[in-house]
Structure formats: structure tokens, C-alpha cells
Design a protein around this motif. Structure first.
Motif, PDB file in Angstrom:
ATOM      1  N   LYS A  37       0.837  -1.190   0.000  1.00  0.00           N
ATOM      2  CA  LYS A  37       0.000   0.000   0.000  1.00  0.00           C
ATOM      3  C   LYS A  37       0.880   1.251   0.000  1.00  0.00           C
ATOM      4  O   LYS A  37       1.855   1.340   0.743  1.00  0.00           O
ATOM      5  CB  LYS A  37      -0.909   0.020   1.228  1.00  0.00           C
ATOM      6  CG  LYS A  37      -1.653  -1.292   1.526  1.00  0.00           C
ATOM      7  CD  LYS A  37      -2.588  -1.694   0.427  1.00  0.00           C
ATOM      8  CE  LYS A  37      -3.435  -2.899   0.815  1.00  0.00           C
ATOM      9  NZ  LYS A  37      -2.654  -4.150   0.984  1.00  0.00           N
ATOM     10  N   PHE A  39      -3.477   3.392  -1.149  1.00  0.00           N
ATOM     11  CA  PHE A  39      -3.962   2.716  -2.352  1.00  0.00           C
ATOM     12  C   PHE A  39      -3.055   1.547  -2.685  1.00  0.00           C
ATOM     13  O   PHE A  39      -1.872   1.518  -2.311  1.00  0.00           O
ATOM     14  CB  PHE A  39      -4.068   3.680  -3.537  1.00  0.00           C
ATOM     15  CG  PHE A  39      -2.756   4.196  -4.054  1.00  0.00           C
ATOM     16  CD1 PHE A  39      -2.097   3.560  -5.098  1.00  0.00           C
ATOM     17  CD2 PHE A  39      -2.171   5.339  -3.504  1.00  0.00           C
ATOM     18  CE1 PHE A  39      -0.891   4.035  -5.580  1.00  0.00           C
ATOM     19  CE2 PHE A  39      -0.967   5.826  -3.983  1.00  0.00           C
ATOM     20  CZ  PHE A  39      -0.327   5.169  -5.029  1.00  0.00           C
ATOM     21  N   TYR A  86      -8.544   2.053  -3.410  1.00  0.00           N
ATOM     22  CA  TYR A  86      -8.283   3.087  -2.424  1.00  0.00           C
ATOM     23  C   TYR A  86      -8.849   2.668  -1.072  1.00  0.00           C
ATOM     24  O   TYR A  86      -9.932   2.068  -1.001  1.00  0.00           O
ATOM     25  CB  TYR A  86      -8.956   4.403  -2.832  1.00  0.00           C
ATOM     26  CG  TYR A  86      -8.475   5.019  -4.116  1.00  0.00           C
ATOM     27  CD1 TYR A  86      -7.360   5.857  -4.143  1.00  0.00           C
ATOM     28  CD2 TYR A  86      -9.157   4.796  -5.308  1.00  0.00           C
ATOM     29  CE1 TYR A  86      -6.932   6.450  -5.323  1.00  0.00           C
ATOM     30  CE2 TYR A  86      -8.737   5.384  -6.498  1.00  0.00           C
ATOM     31  CZ  TYR A  86      -7.630   6.200  -6.492  1.00  0.00           C
ATOM     32  OH  TYR A  86      -7.212   6.779  -7.665  1.00  0.00           O
ATOM     33  N   CYS A 120     -11.483  10.318  -4.998  1.00  0.00           N
ATOM     34  CA  CYS A 120     -10.161   9.758  -5.225  1.00  0.00           C
ATOM     35  C   CYS A 120      -9.859   9.838  -6.716  1.00  0.00           C
ATOM     36  O   CYS A 120     -10.727   9.540  -7.545  1.00  0.00           O
ATOM     37  CB  CYS A 120     -10.089   8.300  -4.766  1.00  0.00           C
ATOM     38  SG  CYS A 120     -10.301   8.072  -2.990  1.00  0.00           S
TER      39      CYS A 120
END
Length: 217
Positions: free
Chosen positions: A31, A50, A63, A87
Motif C-alpha cells: 500500500k 492505495f 483506495y 479519489c
């Protein structure tokens, strides 16, 4: 400030459903954080990570968001999703232009293409609807409010989304540029946060000159 570099793993997902993709991104992919505050006048920093993967014909993106202010009023393709809790993923494969994929927290999406200082186009409903996407929030309008909100947003983007690049395939060793953002222009606490830093005076995500490097491995 220096731009970031992201290494994206190749994934083997037969019949890549959103559920399969979501689980694999959770368990097999590292991530990265969207955590750069570029403008001191907008100091709010939600917690956003993400995960990304690919195969020859898809980009996989998820996300993970925790924020204290939320809004989701836009329900139409190519609407003003950036005003909601949103996002975003921008990318460029060459100098011909860049794509902006902006998705609010209930899965409403805008996709644009073109150069920064020229007239940009919005892609068709057919192209946008071909991007599979799912939010852990239901597809219901959320009035602006404050509290504690957590959600995840998963997307399977087919290579055909990148309409100006026919014949494009994603292969190991490929590099392109891009940036990842979290914003909410009309949320109770407006914010404009990026993955790769942007060194300009006022908020503007349409800055390919500040994109980071994305390498497929």
C-alpha cells in the motif's frame, strides 16, 4: 520536493471480478499513501492509501480511505465528482496528453483526456461504464457531514479506457507517469492531497510536470 516512483506488480487473476481483485489487492499488494499536503491553506489530511496491480489488459486499483468529512451528491458520469469526497488517478503514457480518472466515494466517475493547456475532452458513457467500480458505501447520495467515515473503492480499468492509445498493452518493464489524489472541494473541510508532491502556489491537480513514475514489474 521530488516526484515519487511506484512499482506495480503483475497479477494473474482469471476472470477478474471486482471481488477477486479487491481481495488480491488487499492481501498481495503493498500500500502506498496519498499524504502530501501541498498547500498550507488546506491543511486537512485524511488517511488514504492505495494498492495497484496490472495484467496485460487491465489496471487494478483500490483506495482505502478514512476521513472526518464526507460528501457524495454527484451521481452522473462526468459530473462534478471533485466537489465530493473523491479519489483520483491521472496518468500519461507519452507526451500526447494525459488521462484524469476521478471517482467519488459512491463510485460516480469522470474520465478526461487531453493536454493541460488545450481543450480537454470527457470520455463517453460507454467507456466510463466499462470501468468496473465498487465502493463499500452504497450508491446513495450522502449529504455533506462530519464524523468518522471509512470506505474502500475498487476499480478494474480495461486497457480500452485509454482511447487515444489504441493497441496499448501493459507489460513488465513498462514505465509511464502519473499521480494519485484525494480531494473534496465542497466537503465540510476542503482538501487537496497528492501522492507525488506538487510545488505550485494554488491547488491544481492538472500538472503532468509533477507526475511521478509508475513502473510495471
Amino acid at each position: 520536493m521530488t516526484s515519487k516512483k511506484l512499482r506495480v506488480p503483475q497479477l494473474n487473476i482469471p476472470e477478474p471480478t471486482l471481488e477477486k481483485v479487491s481481495a488480491i489487492l488487499d492481501n498481495e499488494c503493498s500500500k502506498a499513501e496519498i499524504a502530501t499536503i501541498n498547500w498550507e491553506t488546506f491543511p486537512y489530511l485524511p488517511k488514504v492509501k492505495f494498492a495497484m496491480g496490472y495484467d496485460m489488459n487491465h489496471l487494478y486499483l483500490k483506495y482505502y480511505v478514512r476521513e472526518e468529512h464526507i460528501r457524495a451528491l454527484e451521481t452522473k458520469n462526468n459530473g462534478n465528482v471533485w466537489e465530493d469526497s473523491c479519489c483520483e488517478f491521472f496518468c500519461a503514457f507519452d507526451e500526447s496528453g494525459y488521462y484524469n480518472m476521478e471517482t467519488n466515494c459512491i463510485g460516480t466517475q469522470l474520465i478526461g483526456w487531453g493536454k493541460r493547456n488545450e481543450k480537454r475532452i470527457r470520455l463517453s458513457d460507454k467507456v466510463i461504464n466499462a470501468v468496473e467500480k465498487k465502493s463499500t458505501l452504497e450508491q446513495k447520495i450522502i449529504q455533506p457531514q462530519s464524523g468518522t467515515f471509512e470506505y474502500q473503492l475498487t476499480m478494474v480499468t480495461p486497457v480500452s479506457t485509454f482511447t487515444a492509445h489504441r493497441g496499448l498493452k501493459f507489460t513488465p518493464g513498462m514505465q509511464f507517469t502519473g499521480n494519485f489524489y484525494k480531494c473534496g472541494d465542497k466537503t465540510p473541510e476542503p482538501h487537496f492531497v497528492s501522492w507525488s508532491p506538487i510545488s505550485i502556489e494554488k491547488p491544481d491537480f492538472h500538472r503532468p510536470d509533477y507526475f511521478g513514475t509508475i513502473e510495471l514489474v
